[in-house]
Design a protein around this motif. Sequence first.
Motif, mmCIF file in Angstrom:
data_model
loop_
_atom_site.group_PDB
_atom_site.id
_atom_site.type_symbol
_atom_site.label_atom_id
_atom_site.label_comp_id
_atom_site.label_asym_id
_atom_site.label_seq_id
_atom_site.Cartn_x
_atom_site.Cartn_y
_atom_site.Cartn_z
ATOM 1 N N ARG A 191 -10.906 5.205 21.244
ATOM 2 C CA ARG A 191 -12.232 4.765 21.676
ATOM 3 C C ARG A 191 -12.731 3.627 20.794
ATOM 4 O O ARG A 191 -13.345 2.683 21.262
ATOM 5 N N ASP A 192 -12.445 3.731 19.507
ATOM 6 C CA ASP A 192 -12.889 2.698 18.559
ATOM 7 C C ASP A 192 -12.044 1.428 18.657
ATOM 8 O O ASP A 192 -12.340 0.447 17.984
ATOM 9 N N GLY A 193 -10.966 1.476 19.420
ATOM 10 C CA GLY A 193 -10.060 0.317 19.434
ATOM 11 C C GLY A 193 -9.382 0.157 18.086
ATOM 12 O O GLY A 193 -8.986 -0.943 17.704
ATOM 13 N N SER A 194 -9.253 1.245 17.385
ATOM 14 C CA SER A 194 -8.671 1.177 16.042
ATOM 15 C C SER A 194 -7.256 1.779 16.058
ATOM 16 O O SER A 194 -6.662 1.992 17.129
ATOM 17 N N SER A 195 -6.721 2.007 14.906
ATOM 18 C CA SER A 195 -5.356 2.533 14.795
ATOM 19 C C SER A 195 -5.245 3.252 13.462
ATOM 20 O O SER A 195 -6.122 3.127 12.607
ATOM 21 N N THR A 196 -4.152 3.965 13.283
ATOM 22 C CA THR A 196 -3.991 4.680 12.021
ATOM 23 C C THR A 196 -2.518 4.791 11.635
ATOM 24 O O THR A 196 -1.639 4.598 12.475
ATOM 25 N N GLY A 197 -2.286 5.109 10.377
ATOM 26 C CA GLY A 197 -0.925 5.273 9.878
ATOM 27 C C GLY A 197 -0.447 6.702 10.007
ATOM 28 O O GLY A 197 -1.138 7.558 10.572
ATOM 29 N N ALA A 198 0.744 6.965 9.479
ATOM 30 C CA ALA A 198 1.323 8.293 9.622
ATOM 31 C C ALA A 198 2.462 8.458 8.629
ATOM 32 O O ALA A 198 2.939 7.487 8.030
ATOM 33 N N VAL A 199 2.905 9.705 8.457
ATOM 34 C CA VAL A 199 4.087 9.996 7.645
ATOM 35 C C VAL A 199 5.071 10.812 8.481
ATOM 36 O O VAL A 199 4.683 11.767 9.150
ATOM 37 N N ARG A 257 -1.220 -3.860 25.133
ATOM 38 C CA ARG A 257 -0.997 -2.424 25.333
ATOM 39 C C ARG A 257 -0.302 -1.898 24.094
ATOM 40 O O ARG A 257 0.882 -2.126 23.900
ATOM 41 N N HIS A 258 -1.032 -1.248 23.231
ATOM 42 C CA HIS A 258 -0.458 -0.901 21.947
ATOM 43 C C HIS A 258 -0.612 0.572 21.631
ATOM 44 O O HIS A 258 -1.521 1.242 22.101
ATOM 45 N N ASP A 259 0.274 1.053 20.789
ATOM 46 C CA ASP A 259 0.191 2.413 20.282
ATOM 47 C C ASP A 259 -0.891 2.461 19.221
ATOM 48 O O ASP A 259 -0.821 1.701 18.249
ATOM 49 N N PRO A 260 -1.850 3.377 19.327
ATOM 50 C CA PRO A 260 -2.834 3.486 18.231
ATOM 51 C C PRO A 260 -2.181 3.990 16.945
ATOM 52 O O PRO A 260 -2.694 3.769 15.860
ATOM 53 N N ALA A 303 0.811 -1.218 0.000
ATOM 54 C CA ALA A 303 0.000 0.000 0.000
ATOM 55 C C ALA A 303 0.839 1.261 0.000
ATOM 56 O O ALA A 303 0.363 2.334 -0.373
ATOM 57 N N GLY A 304 2.068 1.176 0.431
ATOM 58 C CA GLY A 304 2.974 2.325 0.384
ATOM 59 C C GLY A 304 2.461 3.508 1.181
ATOM 60 O O GLY A 304 1.935 3.345 2.286
ATOM 61 N N PHE A 305 2.585 4.707 0.593
ATOM 62 C CA PHE A 305 2.194 5.915 1.320
ATOM 63 C C PHE A 305 0.701 5.953 1.618
ATOM 64 O O PHE A 305 0.263 6.613 2.569
ATOM 65 N N ALA A 306 -0.084 5.244 0.828
ATOM 66 C CA ALA A 306 -1.517 5.209 1.102
ATOM 67 C C ALA A 306 -1.802 4.591 2.463
ATOM 68 O O ALA A 306 -2.832 4.871 3.090
ATOM 69 N N ALA A 307 -0.888 3.762 2.959
ATOM 70 C CA ALA A 307 -1.087 3.109 4.259
ATOM 71 C C ALA A 307 -1.174 4.136 5.381
ATOM 72 O O ALA A 307 -1.799 3.884 6.423
ATOM 73 N N ALA A 308 -0.544 5.285 5.172
ATOM 74 C CA ALA A 308 -0.544 6.295 6.229
ATOM 75 C C ALA A 308 -1.957 6.769 6.551
ATOM 76 O O ALA A 308 -2.252 7.135 7.686
ATOM 77 N N ALA A 309 -2.822 6.761 5.559
ATOM 78 C CA ALA A 309 -4.172 7.274 5.751
ATOM 79 C C ALA A 309 -5.171 6.195 6.152
ATOM 80 O O ALA A 309 -6.352 6.472 6.374
ATOM 81 N N MET A 310 -4.704 4.965 6.232
ATOM 82 C CA MET A 310 -5.622 3.849 6.508
ATOM 83 C C MET A 310 -5.884 3.692 8.009
ATOM 84 O O MET A 310 -5.101 4.121 8.837
ATOM 85 N N ARG A 311 -6.972 2.994 8.306
ATOM 86 C CA ARG A 311 -7.234 2.525 9.663
ATOM 87 C C ARG A 311 -6.815 1.056 9.751
ATOM 88 O O ARG A 311 -6.783 0.342 8.753
ATOM 89 N N VAL A 349 14.208 13.189 3.902
ATOM 90 C CA VAL A 349 13.623 11.864 3.690
ATOM 91 C C VAL A 349 12.263 11.809 4.369
ATOM 92 O O VAL A 349 12.091 12.366 5.453
ATOM 93 N N ARG A 350 11.329 11.155 3.727
ATOM 94 C CA ARG A 350 10.009 10.913 4.323
ATOM 95 C C ARG A 350 9.716 9.419 4.310
ATOM 96 O O ARG A 350 10.141 8.727 3.383
ATOM 97 N N PHE A 351 8.990 8.969 5.318
ATOM 98 C CA PHE A 351 8.561 7.562 5.243
ATOM 99 C C PHE A 351 7.154 7.401 5.794
ATOM 100 O O PHE A 351 6.726 8.157 6.668
ATOM 101 N N ALA A 352 6.438 6.428 5.228
ATOM 102 C CA ALA A 352 5.051 6.172 5.603
ATOM 103 C C ALA A 352 4.992 4.957 6.529
ATOM 104 O O ALA A 352 5.629 3.937 6.261
ATOM 105 N N VAL A 353 4.215 5.122 7.600
ATOM 106 C CA VAL A 353 4.044 4.047 8.575
ATOM 107 C C VAL A 353 2.613 3.543 8.494
ATOM 108 O O VAL A 353 1.674 4.349 8.478
ATOM 109 N N LYS A 354 2.448 2.251 8.432
ATOM 110 C CA LYS A 354 1.088 1.717 8.353
ATOM 111 C C LYS A 354 0.425 1.757 9.733
ATOM 112 O O LYS A 354 1.108 1.941 10.743
ATOM 113 N N PRO A 355 -0.895 1.585 9.780
ATOM 114 C CA PRO A 355 -1.568 1.570 11.078
ATOM 115 C C PRO A 355 -1.090 0.378 11.912
ATOM 116 O O PRO A 355 -0.777 -0.683 11.351
#
Lengths: 364, 364, 364, 364
Positions: free
Chosen positions: B204-212, B330-333, A253-261, B299-305
């Motif tokens: 609250r949703d017990g969910s998680s998200t990605g980031a750049v 015990r996890h980081d969202p 998914a690459g950079f799109a993963a950043a916006a995913m849940r 440099v930029r990198f994308a992190v998945k949820p």
Amino acid sequence: MSHNSFGHLFRLTTWGESHGPAIGAVVDGCPPGIALTEADIQPFLDKRRPGSSRHVSPRQESDRVRILSGVFDDGAGGGPVTTGAPVALMIGNEDVRSKDYEAIRDLWRPGHADYAYDAKYGLRDWRGGGRSSARETAMRVAAGAIARKVLGDGVVIRAALIQLGPRAIDRSRWDWDETANNAFFCPDAQTAAQWEADLDALRRDGSSTGAVVEVHASGVPAGWGAPVYGKLDADLAAAMMSIPAVKGVEIGAGFAAAAMRGEDAADEMRRGADGRPAFLSNHNGGVLGGISSGQDVVVRFAVKPTSSIRTERRTLNRKFEETAISTKGRHDPCVGIRAVPVGEAMMALTLADHMLRHRGQTGA
Amino acid sequence: MSHNSFGHLFRLTTWGESHGPAIGAVVDGCPPGIALTEADIQPFLDKRRPGSSRHVSPRQESDRVRILSGVFDDGAGGGPVTTGAPVALMIGNEDVRSKDYEAIRDLWRPGHADYAYDAKYGLRDWRGGGRSSARETAMRVAAGAIARKVLGDGVVIRAALIQLGPRAIDRSRWDWDETANNAFFCPDAQTAAQWEADLDALRRDGSSTGAVVEVHASGVPAGWGAPVYGKLDADLAAAMMSIPAVKGVEIGAGFAAAAMRGEDAADEMRRGADGRPAFLSNHNGGVLGGISSGQDVVVRFAVKPTSSIRTERRTLNRKFEETAISTKGRHDPCVGIRAVPVGEAMMALTLADHMLRHRGQTGA
Amino acid sequence: MSHNSFGHLFRLTTWGESHGPAIGAVVDGCPPGIALTEADIQPFLDKRRPGSSRHVSPRQESDRVRILSGVFDDGAGGGPVTTGAPVALMIGNEDVRSKDYEAIRDLWRPGHADYAYDAKYGLRDWRGGGRSSARETAMRVAAGAIARKVLGDGVVIRAALIQLGPRAIDRSRWDWDETANNAFFCPDAQTAAQWEADLDALRRDGSSTGAVVEVHASGVPAGWGAPVYGKLDADLAAAMMSIPAVKGVEIGAGFAAAAMRGEDAADEMRRGADGRPAFLSNHNGGVLGGISSGQDVVVRFAVKPTSSIRTERRTLNRKFEETAISTKGRHDPCVGIRAVPVGEAMMALTLADHMLRHRGQTGA
Amino acid sequence: MSHNSFGHLFRLTTWGESHGPAIGAVVDGCPPGIALTEADIQPFLDKRRPGSSRHVSPRQESDRVRILSGVFDDGAGGGPVTTGAPVALMIGNEDVRSKDYEAIRDLWRPGHADYAYDAKYGLRDWRGGGRSSARETAMRVAAGAIARKVLGDGVVIRAALIQLGPRAIDRSRWDWDETANNAFFCPDAQTAAQWEADLDALRRDGSSTGAVVEVHASGVPAGWGAPVYGKLDADLAAAMMSIPAVKGVEIGAGFAAAAMRGEDAADEMRRGADGRPAFLSNHNGGVLGGISSGQDVVVRFAVKPTSSIRTERRTLNRKFEETAISTKGRHDPCVGIRAVPVGEAMMALTLADHMLRHRGQTGA
């Protein structure tokens, strides 16, 4: 450690400059007993060769590769096979016009490696870009053909151009067969037709454009790769980023993963008809924790526009005086096109190395 | 070649599992005579430490690092300095609750390395993710602190979170100082405030998200890096992609370069007030032909949820039977937050290695 | 590249100084699924341990090794096995008397690494020899025990002391069992008895002496090793020469081969009862063209006399002023004795690495 | 890791078989700006060339080396200099008589690599020894010439044959100049004369003999090398043992050190006229703790007798049937003679690598 080598157990070392007498490669660590002749390599070189359409550089290179070592024909009729010794490859440089470059010997072309090489080494071979020329990628493609033979028929590696300038393909029309039908390795015939027009316009303007390449490897068994710093995806990222003009690499998914849940990014698993895991999506691009999962390995990389353009750009000369440059020469308006077979080669080289490394550690 | 080592002349090797007695690192090739105590390292570990805000894992780890070798205090009052011998670092694991993981010992968590490790090794340490746990990144951060001392004060490395989930910062509001004022290392105060709310909802949703994450190194002299396979950007791509959960890496303009025209992508050069080149843009992210240009390295990198979420996901167990899983633990969202200091560390490690490699080859 | 690492696929990295808090090692690349506990390692450390007889250093070190990572006990009753992740080992330093060394902090002891370290690094950890101390060899022995488990029971590695000072054993009396019956690992009981007297005299004189160690590996299959620079014997030569105080290495006939005629040096081949080649001699020490031949691998190495002696020797201090030194401290009158288990360990480490490398390239 | 590469920062990779179209090398990591043409390399190749006297193989090879990359002549009149890019070297194979070898295609020549290669790879290139041929050493000599230029004039590397068969030189008559006056690189004219007769007799008998080579490097500054596994002497041991037919390596006193007492082995230090340390002996061969001490680096290695002799020896064929062989072909009765320039080359390659590694870590 060597700056011009790639891989560990299956290891490629390349040498040569754009306008030197030849370019070459040494492939060390090749398993023995693999049937190998120039004919196994040439078709891949032909895909990458300049002069093949109006959309790529008109430089005329036959790019005939010679195998100079590491194969042996015992005369029993089976033909030459690898011996386990290093396979040396060489291609002569033919259509060399260093004269074209005399104008830039004392200039630093913006976006090119010129200034950086001068800063590092105190001098540079300015003929055709010297060592920094994309001509080096011919040896990657040649070595990649050997890597494919190591991987065997079970692993299928294919790449396609999926974006050219601002125009991306429509993935719903993806047809691998189509990549052989146009000058762009484009899997979407409709978009390919539009790119024809796009590129013709660019060429008229003396301009250039970037592109995105996507590489798939199917048939990779689960288990190749390694933890932490030997991750399959880390090695693939380095492999693709080492291709000239590449500015970004994505896995899955690459950079799109950043916006995913998290719910959407998880590649859920079911039991397949063959009893093996069947994943319901492939956001991880076939790699989990740095190790292949058995899904297709999917990598994308972005190529910047060719830096050599006719439009004048401001720059400095080697005396740090301000000046400007516009490049004539013979250049690809979009180097991303010829990067397609190079991307395939880097995938093959990375996988072959990890196949041998995995076998070494685990015996599998 | 070693799967758990990074770098060549300045070389990091890490070891340890999330729930083992300790994690550790060996930094080999460190130049001698550099003042170094635990106090030089600890602040960077504290930035990465869990339990520091409600937005990251509540695991309680003091993450006190010990230096076990490679420094020497001759008693003359200058304090300990590096000797040129390997610097060994160790952090004890404290808040280990392996019980939390018993439920998943026979399951493969989607998006995690579980299945891939089992496929590769035939077994896995399921306690807290074992070797694949992001806990390993603490040692990267510790070693990165040493790398900074090697680079010296002239090279400044900073990183920021620039996107969390679908919400990106407004780059016009970028303020490096702001990164110290919020829990996200966000350079844009307004966006940081929105992320607070975003993350609270996700939790609250017990969910998680990605980031750049975006990492800058300023003060890097022109000339570091090497041609072809030892490119600075290729090594940075591998460095960043080796961070857990990273799915994409960009240098400079990155994927945006694909849509550019050559006129716009060229980083034109003028003569600066100091007589050195002054570039009019930095689409190449401070790297030309694999070698630093003297501009900021970007440099930029994308992190998945985070893959561990409360929502139930379908998966298989080790008998290949279909089942489902929802993770408590015990996890980081958003693991992207704590990846910010890790990205800085990988930049420092990569640059320190190339500084020594450049000095070795050229004497500069 | 790393100065403190040995091996490629099976890779040992060590750290620590003689008088630091601990010494340690990381073994990377270990195959998974191998049963491993401290009890597999301790007996080899006990063989090397100081204080075991009046003929070796009276330093009191229990040398209890701890495994800190890379093994996992899934609770099924089989006990801990390797996971494929790095195995970290650590031994605390206990009987450290740095005070003994204060007298030499500003002197360079002849024959020691003191001057060379100062010349290279501009400083040195003078406590007990710091990084150059033979204490580091404890970690080789510990890692060698793991290498033996990788090699399996089919490969048997044994070493013996065959010369102590000017007195060599009588090879016609060679009895491997005898090596367990004396303090010297001597395979010839009669010579061992004479060495008792020889060493008692040396110790009374405050002197020291050199020795020769011979290492055998039987059960090594034909085919391990590689051409040219990855030769099994080249790697063995480096392995043995890297042991402190070693000044020479021989494979098979060694230096005696120089005086031979071709007819005598040829290891003629017959067909053995098992259908495999049966060699009529082993002048090549089990290695042909850098690759194992299936014969016993036989290596010898010479150890110089301990440099720390009571007799005064002339030297310089760090100000380059002429002075003299006689060493008290607690030293082995013949470091060659404790080098016997170290030689075995280096053989095991070299073979394990080549076993995995061979398997990687050829699948065998 | 690569089996056919030597060195780390200054790195040599060789390729080619005895009877293939050519042999070649890639020298990577060469510092930029060093004047280099074929004329710098050719004299060293000429020293090693077959056919130069009746005492070496009559094979006729002009051994003309070509530089194919990595140098650039900017036309300013200074001639070609290295650019920092890989230097590729190639020598065509000319006097190839593979027919001579057809008789041995299904036999394993005792003492040769034949059986070991077959066991490892399942096949072998039997023409002239294929990859295991000493012809490969021509590329070492060529690369060694480049290494000398990297080291500069301050480091002088010379080697001599000091024993041929059972007859050793008289060291009191050592005269370096003499090595240029006889076919043996012998520093003792009287012994050289005796060797003439010795070798004539051996040749008449169709026999062969071993030899000992001694290599000196003077002008090496104190501080090159590294602790533990990167020791200068460990790398030299591997370098020399990797030369075909070498069975033993010594540093300084070598095996004689085993019989010494500590008082005699210590290399005492005085202050020299230049203020630098003046050692009163050199039993350590210029290396202390793996690091150069500023004394001459002195290495010796033993070469076994040529395995190819006219006397019939018993062996097996590839079907494991018993048979016998006597070799005709064109062989050196003492391969030790031509090993002299090869030993010099390996010394130069090892030192150049350590010079760059030392500079990388310490900046010196």
